[in-house]
Design a protein around this motif. Structure first.
Motif, PDB file in Angstrom:
ATOM      1  N   GLY A 104     111.062  32.783  49.666  1.00 15.35           N
ATOM      2  CA  GLY A 104     109.664  32.686  49.286  1.00 15.35           C
ATOM      3  C   GLY A 104     108.772  32.802  50.499  1.00 15.35           C
ATOM      4  O   GLY A 104     109.215  32.634  51.644  1.00 15.35           O
ATOM      5  N   ALA A 105     107.514  33.109  50.251  1.00 16.00           N
ATOM      6  CA  ALA A 105     106.539  33.246  51.331  1.00 16.00           C
ATOM      7  C   ALA A 105     106.093  31.870  51.817  1.00 16.00           C
ATOM      8  O   ALA A 105     105.985  30.923  51.037  1.00 16.00           O
ATOM      9  CB  ALA A 105     105.346  34.056  50.862  1.00 16.00           C
ATOM     10  N   LEU A 106     105.818  31.779  53.109  1.00 15.95           N
ATOM     11  CA  LEU A 106     105.315  30.550  53.715  1.00 15.95           C
ATOM     12  C   LEU A 106     103.883  30.704  54.196  1.00 15.95           C
ATOM     13  O   LEU A 106     103.057  29.822  54.013  1.00 15.95           O
ATOM     14  CB  LEU A 106     106.207  30.145  54.893  1.00 15.95           C
ATOM     15  CG  LEU A 106     107.646  29.758  54.551  1.00 15.95           C
ATOM     16  CD1 LEU A 106     108.479  29.662  55.821  1.00 15.95           C
ATOM     17  CD2 LEU A 106     107.675  28.445  53.779  1.00 15.95           C
ATOM     18  N   LEU A 107     103.585  31.827  54.820  1.00 16.95           N
ATOM     19  CA  LEU A 107     102.243  32.056  55.337  1.00 16.95           C
ATOM     20  C   LEU A 107     101.990  33.543  55.480  1.00 16.95           C
ATOM     21  O   LEU A 107     102.914  34.347  55.570  1.00 16.95           O
ATOM     22  CB  LEU A 107     102.037  31.332  56.676  1.00 16.95           C
ATOM     23  CG  LEU A 107     102.962  31.701  57.851  1.00 16.95           C
ATOM     24  CD1 LEU A 107     102.387  32.850  58.676  1.00 16.95           C
ATOM     25  CD2 LEU A 107     103.194  30.492  58.747  1.00 16.95           C
ATOM     26  N   SER A 118     103.656  38.902  55.841  1.00 18.73           N
ATOM     27  CA  SER A 118     104.095  37.647  55.232  1.00 18.73           C
ATOM     28  C   SER A 118     105.311  37.118  55.977  1.00 18.73           C
ATOM     29  O   SER A 118     106.258  37.858  56.239  1.00 18.73           O
ATOM     30  CB  SER A 118     104.448  37.856  53.759  1.00 18.73           C
ATOM     31  OG  SER A 118     103.307  38.184  53.006  1.00 18.73           O
ATOM     32  N   VAL A 119     105.258  35.841  56.303  1.00 19.07           N
ATOM     33  CA  VAL A 119     106.389  35.155  56.916  1.00 19.07           C
ATOM     34  C   VAL A 119     106.943  34.190  55.876  1.00 19.07           C
ATOM     35  O   VAL A 119     106.193  33.424  55.260  1.00 19.07           O
ATOM     36  CB  VAL A 119     105.964  34.395  58.176  1.00 19.07           C
ATOM     37  CG1 VAL A 119     107.139  33.593  58.749  1.00 19.07           C
ATOM     38  CG2 VAL A 119     105.419  35.355  59.224  1.00 19.07           C
ATOM     39  N   ASP A 160     122.224  29.178  57.557  1.00 23.22           N
ATOM     40  CA  ASP A 160     121.962  28.616  56.231  1.00 23.22           C
ATOM     41  C   ASP A 160     120.621  29.098  55.699  1.00 23.22           C
ATOM     42  O   ASP A 160     120.455  29.238  54.477  1.00 23.22           O
ATOM     43  CB  ASP A 160     121.954  27.083  56.300  1.00 23.22           C
ATOM     44  CG  ASP A 160     123.254  26.528  56.848  1.00 23.22           C
ATOM     45  OD1 ASP A 160     124.310  27.136  56.602  1.00 23.22           O
ATOM     46  OD2 ASP A 160     123.210  25.476  57.519  1.00 23.22           O
ATOM     47  N   LEU A 161     119.681  29.308  56.585  1.00 26.84           N
ATOM     48  CA  LEU A 161     118.340  29.760  56.199  1.00 26.84           C
ATOM     49  C   LEU A 161     117.785  30.632  57.313  1.00 26.84           C
ATOM     50  O   LEU A 161     118.009  30.355  58.493  1.00 26.84           O
ATOM     51  CB  LEU A 161     117.433  28.553  55.945  1.00 26.84           C
ATOM     52  CG  LEU A 161     115.988  28.844  55.526  1.00 26.84           C
ATOM     53  CD1 LEU A 161     115.510  27.827  54.474  1.00 26.84           C
ATOM     54  CD2 LEU A 161     115.056  28.822  56.721  1.00 26.84           C
ATOM     55  N   GLY A 162     117.067  31.666  56.937  1.00 32.91           N
ATOM     56  CA  GLY A 162     116.425  32.536  57.918  1.00 32.91           C
ATOM     57  C   GLY A 162     114.923  32.535  57.728  1.00 32.91           C
ATOM     58  O   GLY A 162     114.439  32.568  56.593  1.00 32.91           O
ATOM     59  N   ILE A 163     114.190  32.464  58.831  1.00 29.76           N
ATOM     60  CA  ILE A 163     112.746  32.685  58.805  1.00 29.76           C
ATOM     61  C   ILE A 163     112.557  34.179  58.985  1.00 29.76           C
ATOM     62  O   ILE A 163     112.948  34.742  60.015  1.00 29.76           O
ATOM     63  CB  ILE A 163     112.022  31.918  59.919  1.00 29.76           C
ATOM     64  CG1 ILE A 163     112.416  30.440  59.900  1.00 29.76           C
ATOM     65  CG2 ILE A 163     110.511  32.075  59.781  1.00 29.76           C
ATOM     66  CD1 ILE A 163     112.036  29.714  58.648  1.00 29.76           C
ATOM     67  N   ALA A 164     111.968  34.832  57.993  1.00 31.06           N
ATOM     68  CA  ALA A 164     111.949  36.294  57.960  1.00 31.06           C
ATOM     69  C   ALA A 164     110.561  36.820  57.643  1.00 31.06           C
ATOM     70  O   ALA A 164     109.709  36.099  57.115  1.00 31.06           O
ATOM     71  CB  ALA A 164     112.938  36.806  56.913  1.00 31.06           C
ATOM     72  N   THR A 165     110.328  38.078  58.002  1.00 30.77           N
ATOM     73  CA  THR A 165     109.131  38.769  57.535  1.00 30.77           C
ATOM     74  C   THR A 165     109.488  39.387  56.188  1.00 30.77           C
ATOM     75  O   THR A 165     110.472  40.114  56.071  1.00 30.77           O
ATOM     76  CB  THR A 165     108.688  39.857  58.527  1.00 30.77           C
ATOM     77  OG1 THR A 165     109.786  40.744  58.800  1.00 30.77           O
ATOM     78  CG2 THR A 165     108.225  39.230  59.830  1.00 30.77           C
ATOM     79  N   LEU A 214     109.373  29.711  68.245  1.00 32.14           N
ATOM     80  CA  LEU A 214     108.583  29.042  69.281  1.00 32.14           C
ATOM     81  C   LEU A 214     107.408  28.256  68.719  1.00 32.14           C
ATOM     82  O   LEU A 214     107.067  27.184  69.242  1.00 32.14           O
ATOM     83  CB  LEU A 214     108.065  30.070  70.293  1.00 32.14           C
ATOM     84  CG  LEU A 214     109.104  30.736  71.197  1.00 32.14           C
ATOM     85  CD1 LEU A 214     108.422  31.743  72.107  1.00 32.14           C
ATOM     86  CD2 LEU A 214     109.851  29.702  72.019  1.00 32.14           C
ATOM     87  N   HIS A 215     106.776  28.761  67.676  1.00 31.94           N
ATOM     88  CA  HIS A 215     105.487  28.200  67.285  1.00 31.94           C
ATOM     89  C   HIS A 215     105.435  27.610  65.880  1.00 31.94           C
ATOM     90  O   HIS A 215     104.439  26.969  65.532  1.00 31.94           O
ATOM     91  CB  HIS A 215     104.404  29.274  67.421  1.00 31.94           C
ATOM     92  CG  HIS A 215     104.355  29.893  68.780  1.00 31.94           C
ATOM     93  ND1 HIS A 215     104.208  29.154  69.929  1.00 31.94           N
ATOM     94  CD2 HIS A 215     104.467  31.192  69.184  1.00 31.94           C
ATOM     95  CE1 HIS A 215     104.212  29.967  70.983  1.00 31.94           C
ATOM     96  NE2 HIS A 215     104.374  31.199  70.553  1.00 31.94           N
ATOM     97  N   LEU A 216     106.464  27.820  65.079  1.00 28.51           N
ATOM     98  CA  LEU A 216     106.492  27.236  63.742  1.00 28.51           C
ATOM     99  C   LEU A 216     107.580  26.178  63.621  1.00 28.51           C
ATOM    100  O   LEU A 216     107.324  25.057  63.145  1.00 28.51           O
ATOM    101  CB  LEU A 216     106.711  28.344  62.695  1.00 28.51           C
ATOM    102  CG  LEU A 216     106.842  27.902  61.237  1.00 28.51           C
ATOM    103  CD1 LEU A 216     105.564  27.215  60.763  1.00 28.51           C
ATOM    104  CD2 LEU A 216     107.167  29.091  60.340  1.00 28.51           C
ATOM    105  N   LEU A 217     108.777  26.503  64.065  1.00 33.05           N
ATOM    106  CA  LEU A 217     109.907  25.604  63.871  1.00 33.05           C
ATOM    107  C   LEU A 217     109.795  24.263  64.597  1.00 33.05           C
ATOM    108  O   LEU A 217     110.252  23.251  64.056  1.00 33.05           O
ATOM    109  CB  LEU A 217     111.204  26.298  64.271  1.00 33.05           C
ATOM    110  CG  LEU A 217     111.843  27.181  63.202  1.00 33.05           C
ATOM    111  CD1 LEU A 217     113.147  27.768  63.710  1.00 33.05           C
ATOM    112  CD2 LEU A 217     112.088  26.399  61.920  1.00 33.05           C
ATOM    113  N   PRO A 218     109.245  24.185  65.821  1.00 30.46           N
ATOM    114  CA  PRO A 218     109.210  22.873  66.482  1.00 30.46           C
ATOM    115  C   PRO A 218     108.538  21.787  65.637  1.00 30.46           C
ATOM    116  O   PRO A 218     109.061  20.665  65.533  1.00 30.46           O
ATOM    117  CB  PRO A 218     108.425  23.153  67.774  1.00 30.46           C
ATOM    118  CG  PRO A 218     108.740  24.583  68.075  1.00 30.46           C
ATOM    119  CD  PRO A 218     108.783  25.258  66.732  1.00 30.46           C
ATOM    120  N   ARG A 219     107.411  22.093  65.020  1.00 31.56           N
ATOM    121  CA  ARG A 219     106.743  21.104  64.170  1.00 31.56           C
ATOM    122  C   ARG A 219     107.581  20.787  62.936  1.00 31.56           C
ATOM    123  O   ARG A 219     107.687  19.635  62.507  1.00 31.56           O
ATOM    124  CB  ARG A 219     105.371  21.625  63.755  1.00 31.56           C
ATOM    125  CG  ARG A 219     104.345  21.664  64.882  1.00 31.56           C
ATOM    126  CD  ARG A 219     103.057  22.302  64.391  1.00 31.56           C
ATOM    127  NE  ARG A 219     103.230  23.730  64.123  1.00 31.56           N
ATOM    128  CZ  ARG A 219     102.428  24.465  63.353  1.00 31.56           C
ATOM    129  NH1 ARG A 219     101.410  23.884  62.731  1.00 31.56           N
ATOM    130  NH2 ARG A 219     102.640  25.751  63.192  1.00 31.56           N
TER     131      ARG A 219
END
Length: 294
Positions: free
Chosen positions: A172-175, A267-268, A153-158, A112-117
């Motif tokens: 790798g870590a993003l934020l 970490s996300v 293909d890719l997952g946004i994960a903790t 909701l808050h990271l992927l749209p941008r």
């Protein structure tokens, strides 16, 4: 030596699993049921294992079948990526054209808050890419499991010390997002309110911090997701401890209180397969993720 399976045999296996049966898979593939059954039996003979339990309710993958299906999806995806990259290649100095689907698994607040941008930037640069986003609960195998099983293909994960990147994947870590106390705006004693929580929050390694906080009572309500938690808090029902991404766009009826320098964090990051990490589309997605998160 194990005989190789052809791509068409892999597609049959994936279709039987997706359609939960041989007849439905035959319809989806434009084949006869006997041809589908023959293909599956041939794959089982080549691999030396039963891949599906057959029954009146359809076909269910065995443990061996689940493993085979994960590899089948990943192999078929690499074939698709190869074709897309070859078609998109240009001679001379002209850049590659990225086109086709790009499958992403993300937990709710990241979607909701990271992927749209991120996707806005990505598709502006590569308008022929078609992102496909699935929201997956970050419990159990979570988004990493979707990548391992060949569904993303890719997952946004903790990720972190207690939630490491699986050894079969790279990432790798993003934020780093901090947690905050969330409570009804203007409440005179917010720490006296009942604690509202949700299942995904329970898996975080920040629980060590939670256990040391004597003022935090056991949760009396377990909500379905962070959106439900925020809604309950906004109506005055209770308080919650929530990560920053979950609080983007929080209503004015809630107040967010910093928990100080010792607050918990998580970490996300992203995870993908070593093979797809080298693909042009995934590399482009990772660049935009880092640009937005950084």
């Amino acid at each position: 030596m194990t005989e190789d399976l052809a791509p068409r045999e892999l597609r049959v296996l994936v279709a039987v699993d997706r359609e939960r049966g041989f007849s439905a898979a035959a319809v989806a593939l434009g084949m006869t049921q006997s041809a589908v059954s023959h293909s599956v039996r041939g794959s089982e003979r080549k691999l030396g294992a039963v891949l599906f339990e057959r029954g009146r309710s359809g076909a269910t993958a065995t443990a061996a079948g689940e493993r085979a299906l994960a590899h089948a999806r990943r192999v078929l995806r690499l074939l698709d990526v190869m074709a897309a990259e070859v078609r998109g290649a240009r001679s001379g100095a002209e850049p590659d054209v990225l086109a086709g689907p790009l499958r992403i698994a993300a937990f709710r607040s990241a979607a909701l808050h990271l992927l749209p941008r991120v996707l806005g930037r990505l598709t502006a640069r590569h308008p022929e890419l078609v992102p496909e986003v699935r929201i997956v609960r970050e419990v159990g195998r979570g988004t990493a499991g979707e990548v391992l099983d060949g569904r993303a293909d890719l997952g946004i994960a903790t990720i972190g010390t207690t939630s490491p990147v699986p050894p079969e994947l790279v990432g790798g870590a993003l934020l780093e997002e901090g947690y905050a106390l969330v409570h009804p705006a203007g409440h005179p004693a917010p720490r006296s309110l009942p604690l509202v929580d949700w299942t995904e929050n329970c898996t975080s390694y920040t629980r060590d911090w939670w256990a040391r906080q004597e003022w935090l009572p056991p949760a009396t309500v377990q909500a379905e997701d962070d959106g439900a938690v925020l809604s309950l808090v906004s109506t005055g029902y209770g308080m919650a401890v929530m990560p920053e991404l979950s609080l983007v766009g929080a209503p004015s009826s809630v107040e967010i209180t910093d928990l100080g320098p010792e607050r918990p964090t998580r970490s996300v990051g992203y995870v993908t397969t070593p093979e797809l990490a080298a693909s042009l589309a995934v590399r482009a997605l990772i660049r935009e993720l880092r640009a937005v998160a950084g």
